[in-house]
Design a protein around this motif. Structure first.
Motif, PDB file in Angstrom:
ATOM      1  N   PHE A 146       0.592  -1.315   0.148  1.00  0.00           N
ATOM      2  CA  PHE A 146      -0.203  -0.004   0.126  1.00  0.00           C
ATOM      3  C   PHE A 146       0.986   1.212  -0.027  1.00  0.00           C
ATOM      4  CE2 PHE A 146      -3.156  -3.196   1.124  1.00  0.00           C
ATOM      5  CZ  PHE A 146      -4.284  -2.642   0.741  1.00  0.00           C
ATOM      6  N   PHE A 147       1.875   1.214   0.644  1.00  0.00           N
ATOM      7  CA  PHE A 147       2.879   2.397   0.698  1.00  0.00           C
ATOM      8  C   PHE A 147       3.586   2.510  -0.622  1.00  0.00           C
ATOM      9  CE2 PHE A 147       2.100   1.436   5.237  1.00  0.00           C
ATOM     10  CZ  PHE A 147       1.221   2.331   5.869  1.00  0.00           C
ATOM     11  N   LYS A 148       3.916   1.521  -1.390  1.00  0.00           N
ATOM     12  CA  LYS A 148       4.395   1.527  -2.549  1.00  0.00           C
ATOM     13  C   LYS A 148       3.472   2.334  -3.563  1.00  0.00           C
ATOM     14  CE  LYS A 148       4.341  -2.022  -5.115  1.00  0.00           C
ATOM     15  NZ  LYS A 148       4.728  -3.593  -5.742  1.00  0.00           N
ATOM     16  N   TRP A 149       2.267   1.673  -3.324  1.00  0.00           N
ATOM     17  CA  TRP A 149       1.408   2.493  -4.146  1.00  0.00           C
ATOM     18  C   TRP A 149       0.682   3.916  -4.065  1.00  0.00           C
ATOM     19  CZ3 TRP A 149      -1.671  -2.885  -3.211  1.00  0.00           C
ATOM     20  CH2 TRP A 149      -1.060  -3.857  -4.072  1.00  0.00           C
ATOM     21  N   PHE A 150       1.066   4.180  -2.618  1.00  0.00           N
ATOM     22  CA  PHE A 150       1.174   5.571  -2.182  1.00  0.00           C
ATOM     23  C   PHE A 150       1.863   6.681  -3.010  1.00  0.00           C
ATOM     24  CE2 PHE A 150      -0.618   5.935   2.368  1.00  0.00           C
ATOM     25  CZ  PHE A 150      -1.632   5.402   2.128  1.00  0.00           C
ATOM     26  N   ASP A 151       3.448   6.069  -3.203  1.00  0.00           N
ATOM     27  CA  ASP A 151       4.151   6.548  -3.960  1.00  0.00           C
ATOM     28  C   ASP A 151       4.110   6.625  -5.455  1.00  0.00           C
ATOM     29  OD1 ASP A 151       6.785   7.947  -3.512  1.00  0.00           O
ATOM     30  OD2 ASP A 151       7.400   6.346  -4.954  1.00  0.00           O
ATOM     31  N   ILE A 152       3.611   5.564  -5.962  1.00  0.00           N
ATOM     32  CA  ILE A 152       3.325   5.582  -7.533  1.00  0.00           C
ATOM     33  C   ILE A 152       2.038   6.622  -7.546  1.00  0.00           C
ATOM     34  CG2 ILE A 152       1.945   4.193  -9.045  1.00  0.00           C
ATOM     35  CD1 ILE A 152       3.611   1.743  -7.743  1.00  0.00           C
ATOM     36  N   ALA A 153       0.779   6.473  -6.662  1.00  0.00           N
ATOM     37  CA  ALA A 153      -0.065   7.309  -6.912  1.00  0.00           C
ATOM     38  C   ALA A 153       0.217   8.907  -6.602  1.00  0.00           C
ATOM     39  CB  ALA A 153      -1.411   6.863  -5.869  1.00  0.00           C
ATOM     40  N   ASP A 185     -14.363  -2.045  -6.741  1.00  0.00           N
ATOM     41  CA  ASP A 185     -15.940  -2.107  -7.224  1.00  0.00           C
ATOM     42  C   ASP A 185     -16.688  -1.018  -6.071  1.00  0.00           C
ATOM     43  OD1 ASP A 185     -15.448  -4.194  -8.944  1.00  0.00           O
ATOM     44  OD2 ASP A 185     -15.596  -5.620  -7.238  1.00  0.00           O
ATOM     45  N   GLY A 186     -16.248   0.131  -5.794  1.00  0.00           N
ATOM     46  CA  GLY A 186     -16.847   1.237  -5.260  1.00  0.00           C
ATOM     47  C   GLY A 186     -16.856   1.062  -3.766  1.00  0.00           C
ATOM     48  N   ILE A 187     -16.192   0.157  -3.296  1.00  0.00           N
ATOM     49  CA  ILE A 187     -16.091  -0.411  -1.811  1.00  0.00           C
ATOM     50  C   ILE A 187     -14.602   0.264  -1.384  1.00  0.00           C
ATOM     51  CG2 ILE A 187     -16.380  -2.093  -0.065  1.00  0.00           C
ATOM     52  CD1 ILE A 187     -18.045  -3.426  -1.811  1.00  0.00           C
ATOM     53  N   GLU A 188     -14.616   1.182  -0.261  1.00  0.00           N
ATOM     54  CA  GLU A 188     -13.490   1.423   0.391  1.00  0.00           C
ATOM     55  C   GLU A 188     -12.648   0.384   0.725  1.00  0.00           C
ATOM     56  OE1 GLU A 188     -11.755   4.687   3.184  1.00  0.00           O
ATOM     57  OE2 GLU A 188     -13.514   5.384   2.070  1.00  0.00           O
ATOM     58  N   ILE A 189     -11.428   0.166   0.430  1.00  0.00           N
ATOM     59  CA  ILE A 189     -10.696  -0.811   1.037  1.00  0.00           C
ATOM     60  C   ILE A 189      -9.620  -0.475   2.256  1.00  0.00           C
ATOM     61  CG2 ILE A 189      -8.794  -2.429   0.184  1.00  0.00           C
ATOM     62  CD1 ILE A 189     -11.517  -3.113  -0.639  1.00  0.00           C
ATOM     63  N   ALA A 190      -8.947   0.824   1.697  1.00  0.00           N
ATOM     64  CA  ALA A 190      -7.957   1.357   2.709  1.00  0.00           C
ATOM     65  C   ALA A 190      -7.841   2.857   2.352  1.00  0.00           C
ATOM     66  CB  ALA A 190      -6.768   1.006   2.523  1.00  0.00           C
ATOM     67  N   SER A 191      -7.407   3.811   3.399  1.00  0.00           N
ATOM     68  CA  SER A 191      -7.269   5.105   3.095  1.00  0.00           C
ATOM     69  C   SER A 191      -6.099   5.546   4.105  1.00  0.00           C
ATOM     70  CB  SER A 191      -8.442   5.935   3.362  1.00  0.00           C
ATOM     71  OG  SER A 191      -8.647   5.810   4.826  1.00  0.00           O
ATOM     72  N   GLY A 192      -5.473   6.770   3.439  1.00  0.00           N
ATOM     73  CA  GLY A 192      -4.466   7.075   4.204  1.00  0.00           C
ATOM     74  C   GLY A 192      -3.967   8.352   3.683  1.00  0.00           C
ATOM     75  N   TYR A 193      -2.540   8.635   3.884  1.00  0.00           N
ATOM     76  CA  TYR A 193      -1.930  10.001   3.404  1.00  0.00           C
ATOM     77  C   TYR A 193      -0.352   9.824   3.490  1.00  0.00           C
ATOM     78  CZ  TYR A 193      -0.442  11.186   8.214  1.00  0.00           C
ATOM     79  OH  TYR A 193       0.179  10.918   9.462  1.00  0.00           O
ATOM     80  N   GLU A 194       0.057  10.732   2.591  1.00  0.00           N
ATOM     81  CA  GLU A 194       1.213  10.793   2.612  1.00  0.00           C
ATOM     82  C   GLU A 194       1.734  12.339   2.646  1.00  0.00           C
ATOM     83  OE1 GLU A 194       3.470  10.409  -1.140  1.00  0.00           O
ATOM     84  OE2 GLU A 194       1.418   9.799  -2.030  1.00  0.00           O
ATOM     85  N   LEU A 195       2.820  12.716   3.384  1.00  0.00           N
ATOM     86  CA  LEU A 195       3.139  14.282   3.789  1.00  0.00           C
ATOM     87  C   LEU A 195       4.560  14.426   2.962  1.00  0.00           C
ATOM     88  CD1 LEU A 195       2.618  16.967   4.730  1.00  0.00           C
ATOM     89  CD2 LEU A 195       4.070  16.111   6.906  1.00  0.00           C
ATOM     90  N   ARG A 196       4.490  15.351   1.681  1.00  0.00           N
ATOM     91  CA  ARG A 196       5.723  15.297   1.220  1.00  0.00           C
ATOM     92  C   ARG A 196       6.106  16.933   1.426  1.00  0.00           C
ATOM     93  NH1 ARG A 196       7.172  11.797  -2.478  1.00  0.00           N
ATOM     94  NH2 ARG A 196       5.659   9.912  -2.844  1.00  0.00           N
ATOM     95  N   GLY A 197       7.434  17.044   1.463  1.00  0.00           N
ATOM     96  CA  GLY A 197       8.107  18.406   1.445  1.00  0.00           C
ATOM     97  C   GLY A 197       8.402  18.833   0.118  1.00  0.00           C
ATOM     98  N   TRP A 198       8.508  20.269   0.023  1.00  0.00           N
ATOM     99  CA  TRP A 198       8.861  21.108  -1.026  1.00  0.00           C
ATOM    100  C   TRP A 198      10.367  21.449  -0.622  1.00  0.00           C
ATOM    101  CZ3 TRP A 198       6.310  21.604  -5.716  1.00  0.00           C
ATOM    102  CH2 TRP A 198       6.945  22.282  -6.723  1.00  0.00           C
ATOM    103  N   VAL A 199      11.283  20.745  -1.608  1.00  0.00           N
ATOM    104  CA  VAL A 199      12.684  20.731  -0.994  1.00  0.00           C
ATOM    105  C   VAL A 199      13.176  20.923  -2.107  1.00  0.00           C
ATOM    106  CG1 VAL A 199      14.527  19.379   0.103  1.00  0.00           C
ATOM    107  CG2 VAL A 199      11.980  19.286   0.932  1.00  0.00           C
TER     108      VAL A 199
END
Length: 147
Positions: A26-33, A98-112
């Motif tokens: 999921f964290f790998k896919w956060f990065d991809i997304a 299929d429209g059903i929530e599986i997971a949710s989260g966030y990533e915080l990124r810096g402007w560096v």
């Protein structure tokens, strides 16, 4: 705030012994997304680095798992700007099947700004803030399938 959608096909190698997606993916896919989100805004991370020496390092991340994903599932990831601060961007990710929530989260990124081996958080320019604040929704024209 701006959002973007991509699709991921769950591959056999994404699963654990129980046949469900192994949570670090999921964290790998956060990065991809996240990278696809920035590309959809014409703020491709590689272009930012090449043209402005700006990098977008991950500073924090969190995920809540609600339902399992399995081999051959297609999951949609919707990425939205949740917070836009002076030097950081918080992207929210919602995974649905299929429209059903599986997971949710966030990533915080810096402007560096990166100059040589030195990095320093800098203020996000107004023109970038306008792009990220736009009430726009994008959808990838094709699905992204893991290799």
């Amino acid at each position: 705030m701006r959002s973007n959608e991509i699709e991921i096909l769950i591959n056999w190698g994404d699963t654990d012994k129980a046949g469900i997606v192994y949570y670090p993916n999921f964290f790998k896919w956060f990065d991809i997304a996240g990278h696809q989100f920035f590309r959809s805004c014409d703020l491709a991370p590689q272009r930012l680095e090449d043209e402005s020496s700006i990098i977008l390092p991950m500073m924090d991340t969190q995920c809540t798992f609600k339902k399992p994903l399995y081999y051959d599932d297609v999951v949609t990831i919707t990425t939205t700007v949740e917070e836009l601060n002076a030097k950081t961007i918080k992207l929210g990710h919602v995974f649905t099947r299929d429209g059903i929530e599986i997971a949710s989260g966030y990533e915080l990124r810096g402007w560096v700004l990166q100059t040589g081996n030195h990095i320093k958080a800098v203020v996000i320019p107004d023109e970038v803030r306008s792009i990220l604040s736009a009430n726009t929704h994008g959808k990838m024209s094709k699905s992204i399938f893991n290799a």
